[in-house]
Design a protein around this motif. Structure first.
Motif, PDB file in Angstrom:
ATOM      1  N   PRO A  90      -4.028  21.427   6.169  1.00 27.90           N
ATOM      2  CA  PRO A  90      -4.833  20.387   5.986  1.00 27.90           C
ATOM      3  C   PRO A  90      -4.467  19.001   5.620  1.00 27.90           C
ATOM      4  N   ALA A  91      -4.469  19.761   4.526  1.00 25.00           N
ATOM      5  CA  ALA A  91      -4.474  19.199   3.131  1.00 25.00           C
ATOM      6  C   ALA A  91      -2.729  17.759   3.638  1.00 25.00           C
ATOM      7  N   VAL A  92      -2.264  18.049   4.246  1.00 25.54           N
ATOM      8  CA  VAL A  92      -1.060  17.196   4.905  1.00 25.54           C
ATOM      9  C   VAL A  92      -0.989  16.641   5.510  1.00 25.54           C
ATOM     10  N   PHE A  93      -2.083  16.642   6.660  1.00 24.91           N
ATOM     11  CA  PHE A  93      -2.544  16.316   7.513  1.00 24.91           C
ATOM     12  C   PHE A  93      -3.672  14.973   7.510  1.00 24.91           C
ATOM     13  N   ARG A  94      -4.083  15.196   6.612  1.00 29.31           N
ATOM     14  CA  ARG A  94      -5.398  14.371   5.750  1.00 29.31           C
ATOM     15  C   ARG A  94      -4.567  13.286   5.435  1.00 29.31           C
ATOM     16  N   ALA A  95      -3.754  13.760   4.487  1.00 28.30           N
ATOM     17  CA  ALA A  95      -2.493  11.886   3.715  1.00 28.30           C
ATOM     18  C   ALA A  95      -2.156  11.787   4.701  1.00 28.30           C
ATOM     19  N   ALA A  96      -1.490  12.382   6.027  1.00 31.51           N
ATOM     20  CA  ALA A  96      -0.473  11.879   6.483  1.00 31.51           C
ATOM     21  C   ALA A  96      -1.284  11.042   7.611  1.00 31.51           C
ATOM     22  N   PHE A  97      -2.043  11.289   7.921  1.00 37.81           N
ATOM     23  CA  PHE A  97      -3.105  10.205   8.785  1.00 37.81           C
ATOM     24  C   PHE A  97      -3.630   8.890   8.033  1.00 37.81           C
ATOM     25  N   THR A  98      -3.672   8.853   6.994  1.00 33.61           N
ATOM     26  CA  THR A  98      -3.910   7.910   5.908  1.00 33.61           C
ATOM     27  C   THR A  98      -2.934   7.010   5.704  1.00 33.61           C
ATOM     28  N   ALA A  99      -1.926   7.513   5.708  1.00 33.43           N
ATOM     29  CA  ALA A  99      -0.513   6.869   5.712  1.00 33.43           C
ATOM     30  C   ALA A  99      -0.115   5.872   6.383  1.00 33.43           C
ATOM     31  N   PRO A 100      -0.826   6.038   7.695  1.00 36.88           N
ATOM     32  CA  PRO A 100      -0.298   3.903   8.517  1.00 36.88           C
ATOM     33  C   PRO A 100      -1.464   3.036   7.238  1.00 36.88           C
ATOM     34  N   ARG A 101      -2.299   2.916   6.657  1.00 41.66           N
ATOM     35  CA  ARG A 101      -3.756   2.242   6.735  1.00 41.66           C
ATOM     36  C   ARG A 101      -2.474   1.746   4.924  1.00 41.66           C
ATOM     37  N   GLN A 102      -2.054   2.928   4.252  1.00 40.95           N
ATOM     38  CA  GLN A 102      -0.731   2.339   3.371  1.00 40.95           C
ATOM     39  C   GLN A 102       0.452   2.086   3.352  1.00 40.95           C
ATOM     40  N   MET A 103       0.650   2.093   4.411  1.00 43.47           N
ATOM     41  CA  MET A 103       1.465   0.659   4.283  1.00 43.47           C
ATOM     42  C   MET A 103       1.620  -0.231   5.618  1.00 43.47           C
ATOM     43  N   GLU A 104       0.148   0.015   6.404  1.00 44.50           N
ATOM     44  CA  GLU A 104       0.117  -1.879   6.593  1.00 44.50           C
ATOM     45  C   GLU A 104      -0.310  -2.349   4.682  1.00 44.50           C
ATOM     46  N   ARG A 105      -1.005  -1.508   3.926  1.00 43.16           N
ATOM     47  CA  ARG A 105      -1.129  -2.720   3.702  1.00 43.16           C
ATOM     48  C   ARG A 105       0.260  -3.254   2.180  1.00 43.16           C
ATOM     49  N   ARG A 106       1.539  -2.653   2.390  1.00 44.24           N
ATOM     50  CA  ARG A 106       2.317  -3.378   1.639  1.00 44.24           C
ATOM     51  C   ARG A 106       3.038  -3.354   2.443  1.00 44.24           C
ATOM     52  N   LEU A 107       3.088  -3.225   3.837  1.00 40.71           N
ATOM     53  CA  LEU A 107       4.207  -3.955   4.589  1.00 40.71           C
ATOM     54  C   LEU A 107       3.512  -5.827   4.542  1.00 40.71           C
ATOM     55  N   ASN A 108       1.845  -5.973   3.940  1.00 45.06           N
ATOM     56  CA  ASN A 108       1.439  -7.761   4.252  1.00 45.06           C
ATOM     57  C   ASN A 108       1.982  -7.886   2.415  1.00 45.06           C
ATOM     58  N   ASP A 109       1.952  -6.521   1.621  1.00 45.94           N
ATOM     59  CA  ASP A 109       2.072  -7.327   0.415  1.00 45.94           C
ATOM     60  C   ASP A 109       3.839  -7.606   0.628  1.00 45.94           C
ATOM     61  N   LEU A 110       4.588  -6.978   1.585  1.00 44.07           N
ATOM     62  CA  LEU A 110       6.406  -7.284   0.787  1.00 44.07           C
ATOM     63  C   LEU A 110       6.444  -9.095   1.762  1.00 44.07           C
ATOM     64  N   ARG A 111       5.161  -8.880   2.713  1.00 44.76           N
ATOM     65  CA  ARG A 111       5.508 -10.446   3.620  1.00 44.76           C
ATOM     66  C   ARG A 111       5.350 -11.256   2.563  1.00 44.76           C
TER      67      ARG A 111
END
Length: 665
Positions: A280-301
Motif C-alpha cells: 500500500p505504501a509503495v502505491f500511495r507513493a506511485a499515485f503521487t509521483a505524477p504530481r511530483q513530475m509535473e512540478r519538476r517538468l514545469n521547473d525544467l521548462r
C-alpha cells in the motif's frame, strides 16, 4: 459471458467525488504524440528482439504479425521509438540495412521497422548511438540521414551512396523519419550490456564532450536535410537541485537543439526492496509521483526558457513506473497501469511536451503485451492504454474536481504528500559522523588516519585504480533523506578528483542504492556534500571517499565528516481522483477517470453535462498489485451509470481507470 460490473450504492464510502465539466470551454488541443511506444531490436544476441522486434515481425514471412499489429492499434500508439534504449549506445545502423540474407542476426532492421510504422500509420523516432568513435560519428550519421531522407541519385556525404541502398531495400522515395535522439541516457555512460552497467564498467562522456559532439552530429545530418530534428539528452534525475549534467547540457545546446529529452521513472523500486515490501505504501507513493513530475517538468521548462530565451520542446522518450524488481512483478500490475495512465494524462496537459513513449510496447522485461507463447497475453497497461485511446477526443475541456485526498510518506524517489505543501528543511542540526574508519587494501594505494583526517595515497599513476576501500558505518533513524558533508582536498588529481559516496550498508549488489557527490579536484580544503535517500528499510549507511577508476597518482585527505537528517519538500495531499475530459465533436464528450483510492470504491458524480446517452467501462482487478501473468484477473468490463437531469453518477472500483462516453442532447 462478459463480466458485468455492478456496484450498488450500499458499497459506496462517504466522500463523493464531484466532477464539473464545461463542455463549451476548450482549454487546448490533444497531442496524440504523447501516446508513443518503444520497440526493441537490439542486441543481436536476442533473437526475439533483433529478428522479431519483440514479436511484431515474422522474419520467415518477411511481414508484420497481424494479431500483434492489431494489439498495437488497439493501444492507440502514435509513434514508435527504435532500436531500444541502452542498446542504442553502440548500435551500427549499417548492420541493420541491406539484403536480409546478409544480416541473419538483424532481420528486424531499419527497413522492417519502417514498414511496421508505415502500416500502422505511426511516426518513427530513431535513437542514434552516442558512443561511436568521434572520428566516425559525423560521416556515419550523415549517411543515415541520406539513407532515410535523400532522393535517389543525390549523394552529398562523399561516402557510400546510401539513398541507392535504400532503393535496393525496396523504398525508392525518401522516408518520413524526422526525429532523431542523439543518444540514450548518455549521462550514465556507454555499456554493451547491463552487467557492465551495474558493475560500473562504462565509457564516459563529460557534458562538454557531449555538447561538442551534439553540435557536430546535428550539423552533419542537417547538411543532408535541414528538415530533420535532432534532440539532446538531459538527465533523468529530476530532483532538486538540478544535476551538473542537466545544467551544463541545457546551457550548451538549448539555443540550437530541436528538442530536449528526459525519461520519467518513478517510483524506483528494485530487487533490494522486495523483502517485506509495503505494497500500500509503495502505491500511495506511485499515485503521487505524477504530481511530483509535473512540478519538476514545469521547473525544467522555466530553466530551459531562462537559458535559451525560448521554449524548447521536451520529449519524454521513456516513461513508466520503475518497478524493476523481478518478484513481485509490480511492473505488470494494475497499480502500475493506473499510475502510468495518470502520468500520460499529466503529459497530455503540458503544452511544452513534444512527444512521449511508454517503455515498452512488446515483450522483453516491460512489455504491455507478451507475444511469446501460444497466445498473446495482454497486461493491465495495455488495457488502460486502449481505454484512454478510445476515450480521447481532439480537444481538452475545462473541468474541476472536488474530492477527498490521500496521503503518502513518499519514498522510493517520491516526495511525501501529506498535510499542506511545504519546502524541504533540516530535522535537526548537523552532528559529527562518528566511528572508526574501516580500511581495506588495494594494490597501488594506501590509507592512514591521523587525528580526524583520513589520508589516501594513490601511488601508481599508470594503473587504473578505483578507490573506495575506506568507509565509516553509522546507524540512522527514519528520515526522508540524509545530508552528509565533509572537508576534502587533493594533490595531483587534476582530472579525477574525489567524491563522497553514501549507500545502504548492505552494499551495492544487494540494494543498488547509492548516492555520489560531484568530484572535487581542489588542493585547498573544500566542503563537499551529498544527499542520500534511504530505502524504506535502511537502518545503517556506509560513507566512503571515492576516486572512480582513473590512471592518476595523487593524495586525498578527508576530515570533519558530518550528517544531518532532512525532511523532503512535501507536495501536500493528493486528490483521490484525477480527470481528463475531451471533446470529439459538438455532440460527443468523453471523460477518463483515474481512481487513486486504494481500499474502497469511490462514488463519482459528473455534473454540467446534458447527456442523451451514456456508456462507461473500467479497467479493474481484485488488488492493486494484481497482474495477468498467471490468468486474466485484471479486466476491462462495462461500468454501470445512472443519468438524472444534468448529472451522471457511477461508482469506481478501487485503484481503477474508467472511461465515460457521453452523447449530448
Amino acid at each position: 459471458m462478459r463480466l458485468i460490473l455492478l456496484l450498488c450504492c450500499s458499497l459506496a464510502q462517504a466522500g463523493e467525488a464531484v466532477v464539473t465539466i464545461d463542455t463549451t470551454t476548450v482549454i487546448g488541443p490533444v497531442n496524440r504524440l504523447v501516446l508513443g511506444g518503444n520497440l526493441q531490436s537490439e542486441p543481436a544476441s536476442e533473437e526475439h528482439s533483433a529478428n522479431r522486434g519483440g514479436g511484431i515481425w515474422d522474419p520467415e514471412r518477411r511481414a508484420p504479425v497481424p494479431e500483434v499489429m492489431a494489439a498495437v492499434r488497439r493501444a492507440g500508439i502514435t509513434s514508435l521509438r527504435y532500436p531500444g534504449g541502452c542498446w542504442a549506445h553502440y548500435w551500427d545502423w549499417r548492420l541493420a540495412v541491406g539484403p536480409v540474407e546478409q544480416r541473419p542476426q538483424r532481420r528486424f532492421g531499419v527497413p522492417e521497422f519502417l514498414t511496421v510504422c508505415a502500416e500502422l500509420g505511426v511516426e518513427p523516432i530513431i535513437t542514434l548511438p552516442d558512443f561511436l568513435p568521434a572520428a566516425e560519428e559525423a560521416q556515419v550519421f550523415a549517411e543515415l540521414a541520406e539513407y532515410l531522407r535523400s532522393p535517389v541519385g543525390r549523394n552529398t556525404t562523399g561516402g557510400a551512396d546510401s539513398a541507392a541502398l535504400r532503393e535496393r531495400d525496396g523504398r525508392r522515395e525518401p522516408l518520413p523519419v524526422l526525429r532523431f535522439e542523439y543518444g540514450n541516457e548518455t549521462f550514465h555512460g556507454g555499456h554493451h550490456d547491463f552487467g557492465e552497467l551495474f558493475a560500473g564498467h562504462l565509457e564516459r562522456r563529460t557534458p562538454v564532450e557531449y555538447i561538442q559532439r551534439f553540435h557536430t552530429v546535428r550539423a552533419a545530418m542537417r547538411a543532408v536535410d535541414p528538415a530533420v530534428l535532432i534532440g539532446a539528452v538531459l538527465d533523468n534525475d529530476l530532483s532538486d537541485p538540478w544535476t551538473p549534467w542537466m545544467r551544463e547540457v541545457i546551457t550548451g545546446v538549448a539555443k540550437d537543439a530541436d528538442f530536449l529529452i528526459t525519461h520519467l521513472y518513478y517510483p524506483i523500486v528494485a530487487d533490494a526492496d522486495a523483502a517485506g515490501l509495503p505494497i500500500p505504501a509503495v502505491f500511495r507513493a506511485a499515485f503521487t509521483a505524477p504530481r511530483q513530475m509535473e512540478r519538476r517538468l514545469n521547473d525544467l521548462r522555466s530553466l530551459i526558457r531562462s537559458t535559451a530565451g525560448r521554449d524548447v520542446p521536451l520529449a519524454i522518450t521513456e516513461f513508466n513506473a520503475n518497478f524493476s524488481l523481478r518478484e513481485p512483478a509490480l511492473r505488470f500490475s494494475l497499480g502500475a497501469a493506473v499510475m502510468s495512465t495518470d502520468l500520460t494524462r499529466m503529459l497530455l496537459e503540458q503544452p511544452h511536451i513534444d512527444c512521449a513513449h511508454y517503455w515498452q510496447t512488446l515483450d522483453s522485461y516491460w512489455g504491455t503485451v507478451a507475444t511469446t507463447g501460444p497466445a498473446l497475453r495482454v497486461r493491465p497497461a495495455h488495457l488502460t492504454q486502449a481505454l484512454l485511446h478510445r476515450h480521447l477526443g481532439s480537444e481538452r475541456l475545462a473541468c474541476t474536481v472536488a474530492c477527498a485526498a490521500i496521503e503518502s510518506d513518499g519514498g522510493w524517489g517520491v516526495l511525501p504528500a501529506r498535510g499542506t505543501a511545504g519546502d524541504a528543511g533540516p530535522l535537526g542540526a548537523p552532528r559529527p559522523l562518528n566511528g572508526d574508519w574501516t580500511i581495506g587494501t588495494l594494490a597501488g594505494a594506501s590509507a592512514t588516519v591521523v587525528g580526524d583526517t583520513l589520508r589516501i595515497e594513490l601511488h601508481d599513476g599508470g594503473k587504473e585504480l578505483d578507490w573506495y576501500q575506506a568507509s565509516k558505518i553509522v546507524g540512522v533513524e527514519r528520515a526522508d533523506r540524509w545530508r552528509i558533508t565533509a572537508e576534502v582536498r587533493t594533490q595531483g588529481l587534476h582530472t579525477s578528483g574525489v567524491q563522497l559516496q553514501v549507500g545502504d550498508v548492505r552494499g551495492w549488489e544487494a540494494t543498488k542504492s547509492v548516492a555520489l557527490s560531484e568530484p572535487v579536484t581542489a588542493a585547498q580544503w573544500t566542503t563537499i556534500s551529498v544527499d542520500y535517500l534511504p530505502l524504506h528499510d535502511t537502518t545503517a549507511i556506509s560513507v566512503s571517499p571515492r576516486r572512480r577508476a582513473a590512471r592518476e597518482a595523487g593524495v586525498i585527505e578527508v576530515r570533519n565528516m558530518q550528517m544531518q537528517p532532512w525532511r523532503e519538500r512535501s507536495l501536500g495531499t493528493t486528490p483521490e481522483l484525477s480527470v481528463l475530459a475531451t471533446r470529439h465533436d459538438a455532440k460527443l464528450t468523453t471523460v477518463v477517470l483515474i481512481n487513486r483510492r486504494l481500499d474502497a470504491p469511490l462514488p463519482v458524480r459528473l455534473t454540467g453535462v446534458r447527456a442523451r446517452q451514456v456508456t462507461a467501462e473500467v479497467v479493474t482487478g481484485p488488488t492493486v498489485d494484481a497482474t495477468n501473468e498467471h490468468g486474466e484477473v485484471v479486466r476491462l468490463v462495462p461500468l454501470s451509470t445512472t443519468k438524472s437531469n444534468d448529472d451522471i453518477t457511477l461508482i469506481l472500483p478501487p485503484h481503477s481507470v474508467a472511461g465515460v462516453r457521453i452523447t449530448l442532447r
